[in-house]
Design a protein around this motif. Structure first.
Motif, PDB file in Angstrom:
ATOM      1  N   ILE B 430       0.830  -1.210   0.000  1.00  0.00           N
ATOM      2  CA  ILE B 430       0.000   0.000   0.000  1.00  0.00           C
ATOM      3  C   ILE B 430       0.866   1.262   0.000  1.00  0.00           C
ATOM      4  O   ILE B 430       0.685   2.163  -0.817  1.00  0.00           O
ATOM      5  N   LEU B 438      -7.284   2.657  -0.290  1.00  0.00           N
ATOM      6  CA  LEU B 438      -7.669   1.635   0.675  1.00  0.00           C
ATOM      7  C   LEU B 438      -8.986   1.994   1.364  1.00  0.00           C
ATOM      8  O   LEU B 438      -9.839   1.134   1.612  1.00  0.00           O
ATOM      9  N   LYS B 442     -11.815  -0.952   1.619  1.00  0.00           N
ATOM     10  CA  LYS B 442     -11.906  -1.702   2.873  1.00  0.00           C
ATOM     11  C   LYS B 442     -13.120  -1.220   3.646  1.00  0.00           C
ATOM     12  O   LYS B 442     -13.448  -0.036   3.621  1.00  0.00           O
ATOM     13  N   VAL B 468       0.387   3.097   4.616  1.00  0.00           N
ATOM     14  CA  VAL B 468      -0.687   2.131   4.841  1.00  0.00           C
ATOM     15  C   VAL B 468      -1.926   2.817   5.408  1.00  0.00           C
ATOM     16  O   VAL B 468      -2.995   2.801   4.807  1.00  0.00           O
TER      17      VAL B 468
END
Lengths: 482, 482
Positions: B430, B438, B442, B468
């Protein structure tokens, strides 16, 4: 209305009175199958779906009531038995039995936590695929329990532990939320590996309700052989030779002491040992993707080489499936034979394979110093460095006298495992059985890191308290001997 | 003395002035190798041992200074480049180059994080063992980086990602403590799986300083074949047939569009395609534990069956190692050929193998709607469901016009991946590149669980901030195009 009545009513509202058990109906869930631990609970609930598990969990969280998730109740470390306080609710996952999907192109299947392992194996086989997890309790253990304890078994050498067989999970969190991590992907690098954190956490971080599992092609032929060995050193050398010669076709490499197999044929006269007795035996299994003939031919080539190198004293290759089963049956009968001989002191240990011979030599000697005449019933998955390193009383000693030494034996064995850079729980987990032992062998830093994770994911401490990590002061289950 | 001078002095005291770099000496560490990201740092430090890493970390923690761990600086998601604030210290692990142990009986080796992957492969080979991790940057990437990003590559089908190849880790925590988790065990169920939590966390939870890795027997023979295929559906069917026919001997199954290979032979005329062009090609590799002759014979049997079933249009089996290398070289040249054709828009995606043909059909069409004439350079590790699904500009479009559509293309591709239950980062991680993406894919619950773990293990937010997970408000690195 007491707080307990109000909780039971709330649970009944959510999943129906038939599935909220108390009194006699609850009793079978409160003792582990070996009857080593007995606990108490406000109720045993049997939700029928992930949504119901989430509803039950939310309800318990609201009431501040701890929960103990339970699968097939076949665990060996007491992780699925509540403590003696009677505060907890046991959540049995047994009704979550759906096989949600089988995807043969992706070689995956998605199953619910309550599926019996054998049924999962069979469903895979019906789809012309192999689900390779295989262990003694497969007729009654559940996939959820296998995941929660990261179960091992006899095929780990080739296919890995349960951890390596799971691609995705569905988990109910301590707040009663549902994490949908049911991915069927072999590569997915999008953030922290939550999956592997829940796997092996023994219900202390959340409740696994379903999983997407890896499937493999069914082998065309499975060949089995039993070999007689002079020493554990020779067994280790044969393992290296077999790994090189068979490559990934080597799907099993079990080792058994001569004493173990002699006990089997003495206890079960209908079984026989097809070779003269020997200090050690190994059971080899090769799964061939080509043909029966090819598998046998490979076996003969590799084992003849081992005979010529004087690594192996004697060999019998099963001529057919029935003979192969009979060889495995010898291996699988050791536990029963041992129990028939009386209660014994068990260990589920692993050490690096390069240290296993030295470990056995050293530890056998230490135990003879401790209890002269004690009999080692040593067997296990040599390919994984995992031994069931068990001890039976000397013939001249009474069972109570022997069992009174249990904690002394644990200490000697586990200290020796630790000195050999090994693990005090290779495939059974920690549960309540080894929770306090853990403190002796893990570094304070590792314990602190684990505690931080526990507090982060279960801040109220509701998930299976007192298992793996020391809990918040509740009593353990009553221990009633091995 | 400013706070920065005092920090630099403290770092110098701990590891020596030669290894505390600033100014020009630091510059190479502040830009990733693709020159996509450039950041700034107070210093780049090069500790020479785990103890020095711990001392540096403790020192930064004391000063409240964030750190960015860096391996070979070959990452593809900007995880090893500091942000633009200039507050961080980059900790390069490159001086941790020791191979601490090779244990051939246990089939493990323990190496430090800064070891170059190729050196690790070679050290294993010198000990007559295989360390199977293999990827394009293996000549300069480090094992620590491979672990931090859970790198994939071409052998995942058989041996797994870096995650599956690591048995144990040594990690320096944000407090500068050293966790010794260097276990060489295949079974160890003693608590939470810290190892897999650090693996793939891209330096945001701690600094991996060493690892105990799995080794395998070297195959006796490696056979390679290139096949021409009509469609991705046929490629998927051939994969299933190959998995059944070769079992675990199948160590590679790469897929390449005809367009990709045509580009290679156009850009690199010294290479040639040994088959007439075709919509798709697959590169198969079989590692045999028996003999060259056996490997070839198996190849012929399985591929003849596929030809007869009309799954495969044409086959060339490499007659020797040199021919096998030439086939792999075609595959490995795609990225370079593509760059030579101009900047392109890259994706590293995975979907379940059963959905991959549909994914490609659907997404190709969506991209044609978005940018008519755009050329798909699709290739990757079909055996893992992982495609490098890249897009090159239409011949009639300028590069700037094409690159201006980059975020629209990401959106189409990643939405489609998500709709096919796939991953937007199969093997690259990531970093900063996909951090904000993300959040789109997610669930909020999964993001919250990840955040709780981050806060538990790195409560001060010092570890690689902004990677991340969204950080604490610091700026990102400067992005300078692809």
């Amino acid at each position: 209305m007491t707080s307990s009545t109000s909780l039971l009513q709330a649970l009944t509202d959510r999943i129906g009175a038939d599935h909220v058990l108390t009194g006699d109906a609850a009793a079978p869930y409160l003792t582990d199958w070996r009857q080593r631990y007995t606990g108490a609970a406000q109720a045993v609930v049997r939700p029928g779906s992930t949504q119901e598990v989430a509803a039950v969990m939310a309800c318990c969280a609201q009431h501040g009531v701890p929960v103990v998730p339970q699968g097939g109740n076949t665990g060996l470390a007491g992780a699925a038995t509540p403590d003696a306080s009677g505060k907890a609710v046991v959540i049995s996952l047994q009704r979550l039995q759906q096989i949600r999907a089988i995807d043969t192109d992706n070689d995956t299947m998605t199953v619910e936590a309550g599926c019996i392992l054998q049924n999962v194996q069979q469903a895979a086989r019906n789809a012309d695929r192999l689900f390779p997890l295989s262990l003694a309790s497969e007729g009654s253990c559940t996939v959820g329990g296998n995941l929660a304890t990261n179960a091992g078994g006899t095929q780990v050498l080739r296919y890995g532990n349960t951890r390596e067989l799971a691609l995705g999970l569905e988990v109910v969190t301590p707040d009663g939320e549902i994490w949908d991590g049911l991915r069927g992907l072999r590569k997915d690098n999008t953030g922290y590996d939550l999956r592997d954190l829940y796997i092996g956490s023994e219900g202390t971080l959340g409740i696994i309700t379903a999983a997407t599992l890896r499937l493999y092609p069914l082998p065309v032929a499975v060949c089995t052989a039993l070999v007689a060995l002079r020493s554990m050193d020779d067994a280790v050398a044969l393992l290296a030779r077999s790994r090189a010669g068979f490559g990934a076709s080597l799907t099993g490499f079990e080792v058994m002491s001569g004493v173990s197999l002699e006990l089997v044929v003495r206890m079960f006269p209908q079984q026989s040992l097809p070779l003269p007795t020997s200090p050690w035996f190994a059971l080899l299994e090769v799964s061939d993707s080509e043909s029966e003939a090819h598998g046998r031919e490979r076996f003969e080539t590799v084992l003849e080489g081992a005979l010529e190198a004087d690594l192996v004293q004697d060999v019998v290759i099963a001529a057919n499936i029935a003979q192969g089963r009979a060889l495995w049956h010898l291996r699988e009968s050791i536990s029963l034979a041992q129990s028939a001989e009386g209660k014994n002191i068990k260990h589920d240990i692993s050490v690096p394979i390069s240290k296993i011979a030295q470990y056995v030599r050293t530890t056998d000697a230490l135990l003879q110093d401790l209890i002269p005449g004690a009999r080692n019933i040593t067997f296990g998955h040599l390919g994984d460095g995992n031994l069931h390193y068990n001890l039976t009383r000397p013939e001249t000693m009474t069972e109570p006298d022997f069992l009174a030494r249990q904690y002394d034996v644990y200490r000697v064995v586990h200290d020796s495992v630790h000195a050999h850079q090994g693990s005090i729980s290779a495939e059974h987990g920690i549960g309540q059985l080894k929770r306090d032992e853990l403190l002796r062998y893990k570094s304070p830093l590792e314990m602190a890191l684990m505690r931080r994770i526990k507090d982060a994911l279960d801040p109220k401490g509701l998930m299976n308290p007192g298992k793996v990590l020391v809990g918040t002061g509740d009593g353990d289950s009553a221990v009633t001997g091995d």
